[in-house]
Design a protein around this motif. Structure first.
Motif, short mmCIF file in Angstrom:
data_model
loop_
_atom_site.label_atom_id
_atom_site.label_comp_id
_atom_site.label_asym_id
_atom_site.label_seq_id
_atom_site.Cartn_x
_atom_site.Cartn_y
_atom_site.Cartn_z
N LYS A 101 0.81 -1.21 0.00
CA LYS A 101 0.00 0.00 0.00
C LYS A 101 0.85 1.27 0.00
N ALA A 102 2.15 1.12 0.25
CA ALA A 102 3.02 2.29 0.31
C ALA A 102 3.31 2.83 -1.08
N SER A 103 3.61 4.12 -1.17
CA SER A 103 3.97 4.72 -2.45
C SER A 103 5.44 4.46 -2.73
N GLY A 104 5.80 4.57 -4.00
CA GLY A 104 7.19 4.35 -4.39
C GLY A 104 7.33 4.40 -5.90
N ARG A 105 8.55 4.31 -6.38
CA ARG A 105 8.78 4.26 -7.82
C ARG A 105 8.10 3.04 -8.42
N GLU A 106 7.71 3.16 -9.67
CA GLU A 106 6.99 2.08 -10.33
C GLU A 106 7.80 0.79 -10.34
N ASP A 107 9.10 0.89 -10.61
CA ASP A 107 9.91 -0.32 -10.66
C ASP A 107 10.02 -0.97 -9.29
N VAL A 108 10.05 -0.17 -8.23
CA VAL A 108 10.12 -0.73 -6.88
C VAL A 108 8.79 -1.37 -6.49
N ARG A 109 7.69 -0.72 -6.83
CA ARG A 109 6.38 -1.30 -6.54
C ARG A 109 6.20 -2.62 -7.29
N ARG A 110 6.65 -2.66 -8.52
CA ARG A 110 6.53 -3.90 -9.30
C ARG A 110 7.39 -5.01 -8.67
N ALA A 111 8.58 -4.64 -8.23
CA ALA A 111 9.44 -5.63 -7.58
C ALA A 111 8.81 -6.15 -6.29
N MET A 112 8.13 -5.26 -5.54
CA MET A 112 7.47 -5.69 -4.31
C MET A 112 6.30 -6.63 -4.62
N MET A 113 5.54 -6.33 -5.66
CA MET A 113 4.45 -7.23 -6.03
C MET A 113 4.99 -8.60 -6.44
N SER A 114 6.11 -8.61 -7.13
CA SER A 114 6.73 -9.87 -7.51
C SER A 114 7.18 -10.66 -6.28
N ALA A 115 7.81 -9.98 -5.33
CA ALA A 115 8.25 -10.63 -4.10
C ALA A 115 7.05 -11.16 -3.31
N ALA A 116 5.98 -10.37 -3.27
CA ALA A 116 4.77 -10.80 -2.56
C ALA A 116 4.14 -12.00 -3.26
N SER A 117 4.19 -12.02 -4.58
CA SER A 117 3.65 -13.15 -5.33
C SER A 117 4.38 -14.43 -4.96
N ASP A 118 5.70 -14.36 -4.90
CA ASP A 118 6.49 -15.54 -4.56
C ASP A 118 6.15 -16.03 -3.15
N LEU A 119 5.95 -15.10 -2.22
CA LEU A 119 5.61 -15.49 -0.86
C LEU A 119 4.20 -16.09 -0.80
N CYS A 120 3.26 -15.55 -1.58
CA CYS A 120 1.92 -16.13 -1.63
C CYS A 120 1.96 -17.57 -2.17
N TYR A 121 2.77 -17.77 -3.21
CA TYR A 121 2.92 -19.12 -3.75
C TYR A 121 3.46 -20.07 -2.68
N LEU A 122 4.51 -19.65 -2.00
CA LEU A 122 5.10 -20.49 -0.96
C LEU A 122 4.09 -20.78 0.14
N THR A 123 3.31 -19.79 0.54
CA THR A 123 2.33 -19.99 1.60
C THR A 123 1.24 -20.96 1.16
N GLY A 124 0.85 -20.88 -0.12
CA GLY A 124 -0.10 -21.85 -0.65
C GLY A 124 0.46 -23.27 -0.63
#
Length: 352
Positions: free
Chosen positions: A96-119
């Motif tokens: 939910k935090a603001s940031g550069r587009e490339d950083v936000r995209r990298a965070m979504m990617s990292a969160a995706s990997d963690l969601c996969y692992l949690t599943g």
């Protein structure tokens, strides 16, 4: 089984950017009321952080690696609540935090990997509906961040879940979707994907496709190994496991035993949960070929590690072990194993 996968609702194009809003982590991400275990994340949890940086992305990536290692060693029941707490209390505020587009995209990617692992951890617990919700969230985040690797890895994970549940044609469709979403995969990734395609094809009785994909996985693995071993990724032990599964589905139980023995020999010791699970499978198949003493020896080895692993899948294997041993209790080895198991397994698993 709750929450059967409906492929018609999945967008197979990982480059499509989905809409992300305040409901990104909604009530669908059900977690127990666990305390926060990441003490240095208080600022993010309190909403103080207003600017996202790459250091935050690195934090999520590093935590995911640690949680993955914990899952490998101690099982999903131990690691998944910690991962879920970290997702809700720390990662969601980062998203939910603001940031550069490339950083936000990298965070979504990292969160995706963690969601996969949690599943994946939820699958290990036997919480299949919850696992699918994590997997779908991982696909949403991977699509939004254009993360092809996590997108196809998640689809493959969904295929693994579906093949374990024997969901008819669903595992094959998911395995094929995973392969199609990663057309530029390197040899190790290709082996990772083709091995699952082989298993899914064998389960549906498609012998020709199963053998074709298995050969493709073997060729790709040879290429990957010639370029240097990569610790912690799809490895020869994993390929031997898929070979065993394919042979078993095609009725070659002796061949399945030989391949699973090879998988056990090649498996790195840090993958304790996988080692216990596969040894239990190997013992079942040794017993099916009439080798009771060999099966008892393999189950005995599995029990050596059992007290350290908290896994729904392994508990089910222990329940199966008691049932399979029951007709053989006049045998000394079987009786000794049965008694040892009664002394160390969780009380609710012991037959009345």
């Amino acid at each position: 089984m709750d929450g059967i996968i409906d492929l018609g609702r999945l967008d197979m194009d990982p480059s499509r950017r989905s809409v992300l809003g305040v409901a990104l982590f909604s009530v669908a991400l059900t977690v127990p009321d666990w305390p926060d275990v990441v003490g240095r994340m208080e600022a993010a949890q309190m909403g103080v952080r207003s600017r996202l940086g790459m250091s935050d992305v690195h934090t999520v990536t590093a935590m995911t690696e640690q949680l993955s290692s914990m899952d490998d060693q101690f099982g999903g029941r131990t690691a998944r609540p910690l991962a879920a707490s970290f997702l809700v209390n720390t990662v969601a505020p980062f998203l939910k935090a603001s940031g550069r587009e490339d950083v936000r995209r990298a965070m979504m990617s990292a969160a995706s990997d963690l969601c996969y692992l949690t599943g994946y951890m939820a699958v290990d617990e036997g919480l299949h509906g919850l696992a699918q919700r994590y997997y779908l969230k991982a696909l949403e985040l991977a699509g939004a961040s254009e993360d092809h690797l996590t997108f196809c890895t998640t689809l493959r994970g969904m295929s693994v879940q579906a093949v374990d549940l024997r969901q008819g044609p669903v595992p094959m469709r998911l395995a094929d979707a995973a392969a199609a979403s990663s057309p530029q995969a390197g040899p190790r990734m290709r082996a990772f994907l083709a091995g699952q395609q082989a298993h899914a094809a064998a389960q549906t009785g498609n012998r020709r496709s199963a053998l074709m994909y298995l050969q493709e996985a073997e060729v790709a693995m040879d290429k990957a190994e010639s370029r240097g071993k990569v610790f912690g990724s799809y490895a020869p032990a994993s390929l031997s496991y898929h070979t065993s599964q394919v042979r078993y589905e095609m009725g070659d139980v002796h061949g399945a035993v030989a391949a699973m023995e090879e998988s056990d020999r090649l498996r790195y010791g840090i993958y304790r949960r996988t080692r216990v699970k596969e040894r239990a499978i190997l013992a079942e198949r040794q017993l099916a070929t009439g080798h009771l003493e060999a099966a008892c020896k393999t189950w005995w080895l599995a029990l050596d590690d059992y007290p350290l692993v908290n896994s729904g899948r392994i508990d089910q294997r222990v329940t199966d072990m008691f049932r399979l041993l029951a007709p053989h209790l006049k045998n000394h080895d079987a009786q000794a194993l049965y008694q040892r198991a009664r002394d160390i397994v969780r009380p609710e698993l012991i037959p009345a």
